[in-house]
Each structure stands twice: as structure tokens, then as C-alpha cells.
Design a protein around this motif. Structure first.
Motif, PDB file in Angstrom:
ATOM      1  N   MET A  26       0.617  -0.695  -0.252  1.00 21.03           N
ATOM      2  CA  MET A  26      -0.038   0.067   0.486  1.00 21.03           C
ATOM      3  C   MET A  26       0.297   0.881   0.353  1.00 21.03           C
ATOM      4  O   MET A  26       1.822   1.729   0.718  1.00 21.03           O
ATOM      5  CB  MET A  26      -0.705  -0.084   0.982  1.00 21.03           C
ATOM      6  N   THR A  27       0.236   1.966  -0.916  1.00 22.86           N
ATOM      7  CA  THR A  27       1.662   3.132  -1.012  1.00 22.86           C
ATOM      8  C   THR A  27       0.840   4.776  -0.516  1.00 22.86           C
ATOM      9  O   THR A  27      -0.042   4.484   0.113  1.00 22.86           O
ATOM     10  CB  THR A  27       1.937   3.570  -2.144  1.00 22.86           C
ATOM     11  N   MET A  28       1.638   5.196   0.080  1.00 19.97           N
ATOM     12  CA  MET A  28       0.862   6.476   1.022  1.00 19.97           C
ATOM     13  C   MET A  28       1.168   8.066  -0.528  1.00 19.97           C
ATOM     14  O   MET A  28       1.957   7.716  -0.431  1.00 19.97           O
ATOM     15  CB  MET A  28       1.694   6.763   2.151  1.00 19.97           C
ATOM     16  N   LYS A  29      -0.135   8.922   0.030  1.00 21.08           N
ATOM     17  CA  LYS A  29       0.079   9.461  -0.810  1.00 21.08           C
ATOM     18  C   LYS A  29       1.427  10.923   0.062  1.00 21.08           C
ATOM     19  O   LYS A  29       0.966  11.200   1.407  1.00 21.08           O
ATOM     20  CB  LYS A  29      -0.617  10.626  -1.427  1.00 21.08           C
TER      21      LYS A  29
ATOM     22  N   VAL B 130       3.890   7.241  -2.702  1.00 19.84           N
ATOM     23  CA  VAL B 130       5.307   5.613  -1.519  1.00 19.84           C
ATOM     24  C   VAL B 130       4.986   5.213  -0.753  1.00 19.84           C
ATOM     25  O   VAL B 130       3.805   5.258  -0.081  1.00 19.84           O
ATOM     26  CB  VAL B 130       6.443   7.023  -1.102  1.00 19.84           C
ATOM     27  N   GLU B 131       6.186   3.990  -0.628  1.00 21.74           N
ATOM     28  CA  GLU B 131       5.536   2.920   0.435  1.00 21.74           C
ATOM     29  C   GLU B 131       6.157   3.680   1.846  1.00 21.74           C
ATOM     30  O   GLU B 131       6.835   4.003   1.549  1.00 21.74           O
ATOM     31  CB  GLU B 131       6.583   1.973   0.486  1.00 21.74           C
ATOM     32  N   PRO B 132       4.716   3.491   3.160  1.00 20.48           N
ATOM     33  CA  PRO B 132       5.125   3.863   3.940  1.00 20.48           C
ATOM     34  C   PRO B 132       6.882   4.279   5.143  1.00 20.48           C
ATOM     35  O   PRO B 132       6.933   4.866   5.331  1.00 20.48           O
ATOM     36  CB  PRO B 132       4.344   3.456   5.015  1.00 20.48           C
TER      37      PRO B 132
ATOM     38  N   GLN C  60      15.593   8.874   0.599  1.00 20.64           N
ATOM     39  CA  GLN C  60      15.024   8.384  -0.629  1.00 20.64           C
ATOM     40  C   GLN C  60      13.875   8.559  -1.779  1.00 20.64           C
ATOM     41  O   GLN C  60      14.266   9.209  -2.548  1.00 20.64           O
ATOM     42  CB  GLN C  60      14.491   6.920  -0.539  1.00 20.64           C
ATOM     43  N   LEU C  61      13.097   9.488  -1.158  1.00 13.53           N
ATOM     44  CA  LEU C  61      12.216  10.134  -1.841  1.00 13.53           C
ATOM     45  C   LEU C  61      12.825  11.157  -3.028  1.00 13.53           C
ATOM     46  O   LEU C  61      13.000  11.389  -3.705  1.00 13.53           O
ATOM     47  CB  LEU C  61      10.785  10.802  -1.359  1.00 13.53           C
TER      48      LEU C  61
ATOM     49  N   LEU D  89       3.265   2.277  12.509  1.00 10.37           N
ATOM     50  CA  LEU D  89       3.875   3.333  13.348  1.00 10.37           C
ATOM     51  C   LEU D  89       2.732   4.971  13.114  1.00 10.37           C
ATOM     52  O   LEU D  89       2.093   4.724  12.023  1.00 10.37           O
ATOM     53  CB  LEU D  89       4.799   4.350  12.750  1.00 10.37           C
ATOM     54  N   ILE D  90       2.924   5.248  14.306  1.00 13.17           N
ATOM     55  CA  ILE D  90       1.751   5.909  14.124  1.00 13.17           C
ATOM     56  C   ILE D  90       2.283   7.142  15.037  1.00 13.17           C
ATOM     57  O   ILE D  90       3.137   7.756  16.011  1.00 13.17           O
ATOM     58  CB  ILE D  90       0.534   5.857  16.159  1.00 13.17           C
TER      59      ILE D  90
END
Lengths: 157, 247
Positions: A1-4, A18-20, A26-27, B31-32
């Protein structure tokens, strides 16, 4: 799951999926192709990856990309877009503050954070501030001279 | 949210947790990130207490004028942690929750007799640190703020590891209204008090009175950086220097 993640990168609003677990460095390097920020030790000791996040120097290998959401990130590429070097870059050139140059972007970004809070740092203050940056070529002497000279030029200009 | 993440962890400044994740020493399911919680940030004064939010970073603690005025020992301690980039990210709440045996903040919490406020209770410094990387925090219990009573006088000195700036040994000595506290970090599995030194100093606050007090090497750390004997020696030397600095 990627996150924006959406952030300001060198003054431009950018987004990436990106992957969390993606690191900020890396970004910057892999997603946006800004390879001036280096990965040296990848264990938050060497400081080759130092960038500014909301004006503060941080090690971008020890921050997640998604933590930069909404933040203002500046890398070494933000210092100049022409062939005219930033005064701190010029000072490193003039004072031979680098040999291989691998650590230099991180050290310059770190130095600019110092100058922002202390426009006229002493040699001791510069050396203490460089605690988080390793250079394996120069022995630091010319780096300290360069930062001192760069700070003076910046104060004048 | 933390209930949903079965094996989740709170992420404060990440200066320990992110390197730990990279080394695969822990693999939380989630992670929070606490960095957007404004209630966990900031420094305020209430009567004779300085209260520091858990997500306040070391740079902010080192630079805060009210801490410099009222509790300079804490400003000095925060300024001595790691390097500028670590101080720009690392937080007091993260540091004490991690309870690294060589971290600086545990010496402040224990030596200054602070109270740790969590989302469910107040924990005295004396019962907060329980072992190597262990605290009395329960699962999903989160440090909200740390309350430091202002001592009459206090100082912290450490013998830093030259590479990491972690404390090989660090000593906090504080004189409070209700007595003297001597807290030592870096030397044992977790921060501890040296009651024998405290008692001697109660009678006579001078470096000489601790000359004949030695800390048993049996419970001290021994590693590549220093032997247990060397750490025991450093405890005494540093304690004397701290006392001489504030006498």
C-alpha cells in the motif's frame, strides 16, 4: 500500500506515492532525481544526507518521506540555479574545503543552519556544530575555514 | 488508532526508532507518528515547575530562555545530546520512553525528581525507569509531558563517547527543598541513584565527602567503550566535578 505525500521541495509543490517505509532521502533522490543529497552511512551518523526541513537541518536518512507531508524541504540544489555559486559553496571552493566532495552537500546544508542561528560563529562553535558531519578526506581544518569565510560573506551580502 | 494497530509503535522524533527499523531489530505492524499533535509540544511554567511537552525537541529545550533561567542544568544537558541534526528531531518523550542506558534525559528525569505525565497517570521518576530499555509504561501508554520541579541548584556533566556523544557515564546532582539527588546514566542497565553519595552530601555539600564512596562494579556495564571499573571511577570523578561546579 502506498501513501501520497505532498511537500514543498526547493520551493516547488510536489507529490509522490511512496511505500510508507520510504525514507526522505530516497524520496529526494529516487523519486525526484535530486542526487546532490548523498547517502553515506545510512545510520544517521555521517551527515552526508543533511537537508533542511522547515528551515532546520535534519538527516534525511532518518526521517520517513511521509513525515515530510506539508513541510518545506530544501536540498543543496536549492542554493543556486545558475553557474554562480552560493557564497557558502564559493567559500568551500576558495578554501579547499573538500577533496572527494561526498560529504560536502550535507556539510554545507548543516553550515547554513548554523549561520541562520549564529551569523558569526567562532571556530569552536563551527567545530561543535559539525559533530553530526563526517569528512574522511580533509581533516576538517579547511571546512572550518570555509564555513567561517562563507558566514562572513553572507553577513556582508 | 493505536488499538487497531496490534503491534504498532508510537513514532516520536525517530532518532532511535528509525535506525532500529533499518537494522530490522523491530518490525511494528504500524507506526503512529506523533509529530502533528500540538498538545504534546511546548514548554510552560506552573508555580515552581517547568513542564515540557513530550514532543519538544532537544534544540527547543536547549534554546528555551525560561529553562536557561530556571533550570540551566537541563539546557546544558539538552545541548550536549548527539549532534545538531539529532537535536532538531529527537524529543524528550521519545528519549525517556526508549530508556537507552546511555541516554542523557533519564539522568535529568531521575536526578531532578521529575514526574512523567502519561495519557492515563502520573509516574514518579523513581518508578519510571525499570531496566535496560524498559520503563513502567504500559502498552499504548503515551508520555504527554514531563514536569520538573525547580531545584535550588543542579548540574549535569557527562563523559561523552567521542563518536556518538552518548554518555559513557553522566552524572546529575541536584539539591531540592526536600533533599539531594545523585543520578547516574550510562553506567548501568538503566539510570540509577547513588544513595550513599546523597546522604553524605546532605551532611556536607562538598566534593571531598564522596572521596571514599565507591559504587559497586557488579551492576555496572562493561563494553568496548569502558570497563565496569572505569565506569565506577568515572562516576566518582564526574560527581565531584558536578558538585564543585555548583558549590
Amino acid at each position: 500500500m502506498t501513501m501520497k505525500v505532498t511537500l514543498s521541495l526547493n520551493g516547488k509543490l510536489v507529490s509522490a506515492d511512496v511505500e510508507p517505509w520510504t525514507l526522505l532521502v530516497q524520496l529526494i533522490r529516487d523519486h525526484f532525481g535530486l542526487t546532490g543529497t548523498h547517502v553515506g552511512c545510512d545510520t544517521s551518523q555521517c551527515g552526508a544526507c543533511v537537508v533542511h526541513v522547515n528551515g532546520q537541518s535534519v538527516k534525511s536518512c532518518s526521517m520517513l518521506a511521509v513525515q515530510a507531508e506539508g513541510m518545506e524541504v530544501k536540498t543543496i540544489e536549492s542554493l543556486t540555479s545558475t553557474k554562480v555559486l552560493h557564497p557558502m559553496q564559493q567559500a568551500f571552493k576558495d578554501h579547499h574545503g573538500l577533496q572527494c566532495g561526498f560529504c560536502t552537500p550535507g556539510i554545507i546544508m548543516s553550515a547554513l543552519n548554523l549561520v541562520a542561528i549564529n551569523p558569526d560563529p567562532s571556530e569552536t562553535e563551527i567545530r561543535e556544530w559539525l559533530e553530526g558531519n563526517l569528512c574522511r578526506c580533509t581533516g576538517y581544518h579547511n571546512i572550518v575555514k570555509a564555513i567561517s569565510a562563507g558566514a562572513k560573506t553572507m553577513k556582508v551580502s | 488508532m493505536s488499538e487497531k494497530a496490534e503491534e504498532g509503535l508510537f513514532l516520536a522524533g525517530g532518532m532511535t526508532l528509525i535506525p532500529t527499523l533499518k537494522l530490522r531489530l523491530t518490525s511494528p505492524s504500524a507506526l503512529i507518528d506523533l509529530s502533528d499533535l500540538a498538545d504534546l509540544k511546548g514548554i510552560r511554567q506552573e508555580q515552581n515547575m517547568l513542564i515540557i511537552g513530550a514532543m519538544t525537541n532537544h534544540t527547543q529545550v536547549a534554546a528555551a530562555p525560561e529553562i536557561r533561567n530556571m533550570l540551566p542544568a537541563l539546557s546544558d544537558l539538552a545541548e550536549s545530546i548527539g549532534d545538531p541534526q539529532v537535536r532538531n528531531r529527537g524529543t524528550i518523550g521519545g528519549s525517556i520512553s526508549n530508556a537507552d542506558p546511555a541516554a542523557d534525559y533519564p539522568a535529568a528525569v531521575l536526578g531532578l525528581g521529575a514526574t512523567v505525565q502519561t495519557n492515563s497517570r502520573s509516574i514518579d521518576a523513581d518508578s519510571f525507569f525499570t531496566g535496560l530499555f524498559e520503563t513502567s509504561l504500559k502498552r499504548n501508554e503515551l508520555v504527554i509531558e514531563v514536569c520538573f520541579p525547580i531545584p535550588k541548584r543542579a548540574a549535569y556533566i557527562k563523559f561523552p563517547n567521542p563518536a556518538s556523544r552518548y554518555a559513557v557515564v553522566g552524572v546529575m546532582v541536584a539539591e531540592h527543598e526536600d533533599g539531594i539527588r545523585v543520578a547516574v546514566t550510562g553506567a548501568g542497565p538503566n539510570v540509577f541513584r547513588v544513595h550513599e553519595m546523597e546522604q553524605a552530601l546532605e551532611a556536607n555539600f562538598s566534593p571531598e565527602v564522596i572521596e571514599d564512596i565507591s559504587v559497586s562494579v557488579d551492576s555496572l556495564n562493561e563494553d568496548v567503550h569502558a570497563s565496569a571499573e572505569y565506569r565506577a571511577h568515572l562516576i566518582k570523578v564526574l560527581a565531584k566535578r558536578v558538585i564543585a561546579a555548583i558549590i
